[in-house]
Design a protein around this motif. Structure first.
Motif, PDB file in Angstrom:
ATOM      1  N   ASP A 552      45.318 -16.331  22.926  1.00 61.20           N
ATOM      2  CA  ASP A 552      45.064 -15.222  23.849  1.00 61.20           C
ATOM      3  C   ASP A 552      46.114 -14.122  23.687  1.00 61.20           C
ATOM      4  OD1 ASP A 552      42.886 -16.584  24.842  1.00 61.20           O
ATOM      5  OD2 ASP A 552      44.052 -17.569  26.422  1.00 61.20           O
ATOM      6  N   GLN A 556      45.479 -10.311  22.496  1.00 65.90           N
ATOM      7  CA  GLN A 556      45.912  -9.198  23.336  1.00 65.90           C
ATOM      8  C   GLN A 556      46.763  -8.202  22.535  1.00 65.90           C
ATOM      9  OE1 GLN A 556      47.900 -10.827  26.773  1.00 65.90           O
ATOM     10  NE2 GLN A 556      46.049 -11.851  27.539  1.00 65.90           N
ATOM     11  N   LYS A 720      35.365 -21.555  26.289  1.00 70.65           N
ATOM     12  CA  LYS A 720      36.406 -20.521  26.295  1.00 70.65           C
ATOM     13  C   LYS A 720      35.784 -19.126  26.414  1.00 70.65           C
ATOM     14  CE  LYS A 720      40.436 -18.578  25.643  1.00 70.65           C
ATOM     15  NZ  LYS A 720      41.454 -18.578  26.715  1.00 70.65           N
ATOM     16  N   GLU A 724      36.363 -16.430  29.474  1.00 71.22           N
ATOM     17  CA  GLU A 724      36.839 -15.061  29.249  1.00 71.22           C
ATOM     18  C   GLU A 724      35.897 -14.046  29.863  1.00 71.22           C
ATOM     19  OE1 GLU A 724      37.382 -14.455  25.114  1.00 71.22           O
ATOM     20  OE2 GLU A 724      39.388 -15.341  25.079  1.00 71.22           O
TER      21      GLU A 724
END
Length: 732
Positions: A552, A556, A720, A724
């Motif tokens: 993650d 990002q 997942k 999200e």
């Protein structure tokens, strides 16, 4: 033949000609002589024709002279008789008036003597009236005129007058001394007092020293002030209002002081002829002080109009002083000082331009609140472009005013051309170093430079390196050519130094430098991103339940990079390098059979044997080119960052030891990344290769490399993705 030559002997010439020539030569000479005789006859006829009128005129003149001379002798005899008669009568008049003339001359001499005696008796009263009216020059004139009589009869007939006159003159001398050293009196008035004292034979050595000290003190009032420059600018910008503007009166105060100083110098030179060296040094000190003050203004950097105003004031003072003290050679002295000042100003202008460019870029550090703006990098890139191009053109415009002013003649103009060309070459070198400092590449910069510019180079924002890369490209492709055109139009030529040492400005070298800088800053940007600390998965895990947090964080970071790149980088051509059977999915050919073998065989020995086979097969597979040149596009930058990060992750994996859960966790993370990275990178083949390499590397460092079943792997990935989707905020 010259007139002084000996007579020509025809027989001798003929015999010599017969002896030395043959018949053909004699005939040829005969023809030539006949032609020469004919030419001479023609020339004589022409001379006679041309001078015929002169001959006639001369003949007429001679005839008139003969006729006029005939009666002249009689007239002369008559004139002589008349002159003799006049002379005899004049002698008679002189004899009859001789006694009366002698008497008149005696009376005239007596009258003059009585007037002088009366002047001597009236002298004390006259001197007193001069003191009351402060006509000290008249008093000195009267006293000096009476000095011969006082010397001859001062101890007898005119003793009382002499004593009274000396008492009055003592008072006048005291008043002149007081006037000489009175600060309220003008320099010119004090100089006049010194001249009068010198006429009275007063000791002048002490007066000379004190008067020269007054001249030195007056230099402080002549120093350039900010008000003088401001007034010059007002007058130059409003020439039509000079007569009506009250500030012009204030502006002329400096000129009035300089005129008064020049008059005092001239008077001092008249009074003390041996003081020339002192006055020359004093005048040069005045001009040197002007340029010293100018150097102080230049350090603070003043606009070109102010600088030219200062130079105009200085040259006006120089020309005024040169009229009264030409021996000082102030124009030559000032020309050398002007060259130093102009060179210093050009250097200061380039330094100011460099600081302006830095300020347009370092605001990224000064205003961190603006980092949240969507187009922050675009703003600063545009500010940097404007500062470089428009700032350089404005600088050239200022330098053109220096050339047009023509204060130092053609010599200074040639030097300005050289200094401008050299200045731009040095400026772009300094800009290169400043870019390195801003990007954090040049860590060895001196503390003085850092403290001078007040730049926080320790906190370098990665986006700034991207701005510097684009700005370097702009300088190479646009700015250099535009600046070079302006220089070629207005600053071509120069002196001999440029031709001796090569051209002062080399645009090709500058372009090459910033071309390299652009690539370096782009690479530095990607390297800076990959150096960020993102926590990697631990080598031991429980059974994988979800994608690790480091994935993650990595995504990002990629999103942030994409946001920055999107602001100032264009989209590139879509180039999806997908793997085919020909280019070798070496990792695929390694991973899939390996996965099946390791799922079937749990024996460690067989797994290691299979690993050896994989390495042998690797030697015969076509290699995938991973690291290529980074282009100035969004996709290329993001792809390079991903490659570097995956390569770093691969090296990390190869240094660890994993159990089965750790290996399966890496398998899950990599599979999730594979789907996420597919849409944002342009070199999919290289990315897939690196992802496969990570899985293979983890399997090689795993004690029990049993992979997750595909259904379980897909289930965890879908979970997942759903999570999200639920956590993604909805922006208005």
């Amino acid at each position: 033949m010259p007139l002084t030559a000996p007579p020509f002997d025809a027989d001798q010439y003929m015999n010599l000609l017969v002896q030395t020539s043959n018949l053909e030569g004699l005939l040829q000479r005969h023809v030539e002589m006949a032609a020469e005789i004919k030419n001479l006859d023609t020339d004589l006829q022409m001379l006679v024709y041309e001078n015929y009128n002169k001959f006639i005129s001369a003949t007429d003149t001679i005839k008139r002279m003969k006729s006029n001379i005939v009666g002249m002798e009689t007239s002369m005899e008559q004139l002589l008789g008349k002159i003799t008669s006049v002379q005899s009568r004049s002698d008679g008049v002189n004899t009859s008036l001789f006694e009366k003339r002698e008497h008149i001359e005696k009376l005239h001499r007596t009258h003059n003597l009585l007037r002088k005696v009366q002047f001597i008796y009236d002298l004390p009263a006259r001197l007193g009236k001069c003191i009351k009216s402060e006509a000290y020059a008249d008093a000195v004139k009267f006293y000096i005129g009476a000095m011969p009589i006082f010397k001859a009869y001062g101890d007898s007939s005119f003793q009382d007058c002499k004593q009274a006159s000396e008492e009055v003159m003592a008072t006048i001398i005291k008043k002149l001394q007081g006037k000489l050293f009175l600060d309220s009196e003008s320099i010119q008035a004090r100089a006049e007092a010194a001249i009068l004292l010198k006429k009275l034979n007063f000791p002048m050595d002490n007066l000379k020293a004190k008067l020269f000290e007054k001249l030195e003190q007056s230099l402080e009032a002549l120093q350039l002030k900010h008000e003088d420059i401001t007034n010059v600018l007002v007058e130059s910008n409003n020439p039509s209002e000079q007569g009506n503007n009250t500030e012009s009166v204030t502006g002329s105060a400096h000129d009035a002081l300089v005129c008064e100083f020049a008059e005092a110098v001239q008077a001092f030179q008249v009074i003390f002829p041996d003081s020339e060296k002192q006055l020359i040094k004093l005048s040069q000190d005045l001009i040197a002080k002007h340029f010293e003050i100018t150097a102080g203004y230049i350090k603070e950097w003043i606009p070109i109009a102010n600088f030219l105003g200062v130079l105009r004031i200085i040259w006006k003072d120089v020309l005024l002083m040169d009229k009264v003290l030409h021996e000082a050679l102030l124009p030559d002295y000032s020309l050398k000082a002007s060259q130093v000042a102009v060179k210093q100003y050009i250097k200061s202008t380039f330094s100011h331009l460099l600081n302006d460019i830095s300020d347009s870029l370092t605001n990224v550090h000064i205003k961190p609140k603006e980092e949240a703006e969507e187009h922050l990098l675009v703003v600063f890139l545009q500010a940097g472009k404007t500062a470089v191009l428009q700032g350089s053109l404005n600088v050239l415009l200022d330098f053109r005013q220096l050339l047009e002013e023509n204060l130092g003649g053609i010599q200074l103009s040639n030097l300005i051309v050289e200094w401008v060309q050299e200045g731009f070459q040095d400026f772009f070198r300094a800009l290169h170093d400043r870019f390195l400092l801003l990007s954090g590449k040049n860590k060895s910069a001196s503390q003085d430079e850092i403290s001078t510019e007040n730049m926080q180079v320790e906190k370098v924002i990665p986006g700034l390196a991207l701005v510097l890369a684009q700005l370097s490209v702009f300088i190479e492709q646009v700015a250099i050519s535009r600046i070079t055109e302006e220089i070629a139009a207005y600053f071509s030529g120069g002196g001999g130094r440029a031709s001796e040492n090569g051209p002062a400005l080399v645009p090709g070298e500058i372009c090459q430098t910033f071309h390299s800088d652009g690539e370096m800053f782009l690479q530095h940007y990607t390297n800076t991103i990959t150096q960020k600390n993102i926590s990697c998965p631990e080598k031991e895990h429980k059974e994988p339940r979800e994608v690790h947090m480091f994935v993650d964080l990595f995504l990002q970071e990629l999103e942030a990079i994409g946001t920055e790149a999107k602001q100032i980088l264009p989209h590139g051509a879509l180039r999806k390098h997908r793997r085919t059977e020909s280019n070798g999915s070496s990792a695929s050919s390694r991973s899939n059979p390996l996965r099946e073998d390791r799922m079937i065989r749990s024996n460690t020995h067989r797994a290691r044997s299979q690993l050896l086979e994989t390495h042998l097969a690797k030697l015969f597979k076509q290699k995938v080119e991973i690291f290529t040149k980074t282009e100035y596009t969004q996709e290329s930058v993001i792809t390079t960052v991903v490659k570097l990060c995956l390569k770093s992750f691969l090296e990390f994996v190869r240094l660890q030891t994993f159990n089965r859960s750790g290996f399966q966790q890496i398998q899950l993370d990599i599979q999730f990344l594979r789907a996420s990275l597919k849409e944002i990178v342009e070199d999919e083949a290289a990315i897939d290769f690196l992802l496969d390499e990570v899985i293979v590397g983890a399997s090689e460092r795993c004690l029990d490399p049993i992979p997750l079943e595909p259904p379980i792997l897909d289930k965890l990935i879908q979970a997942k993705l759903a999570k999200e989707k639920e956590q993604t905020p909805i922006y208005p």
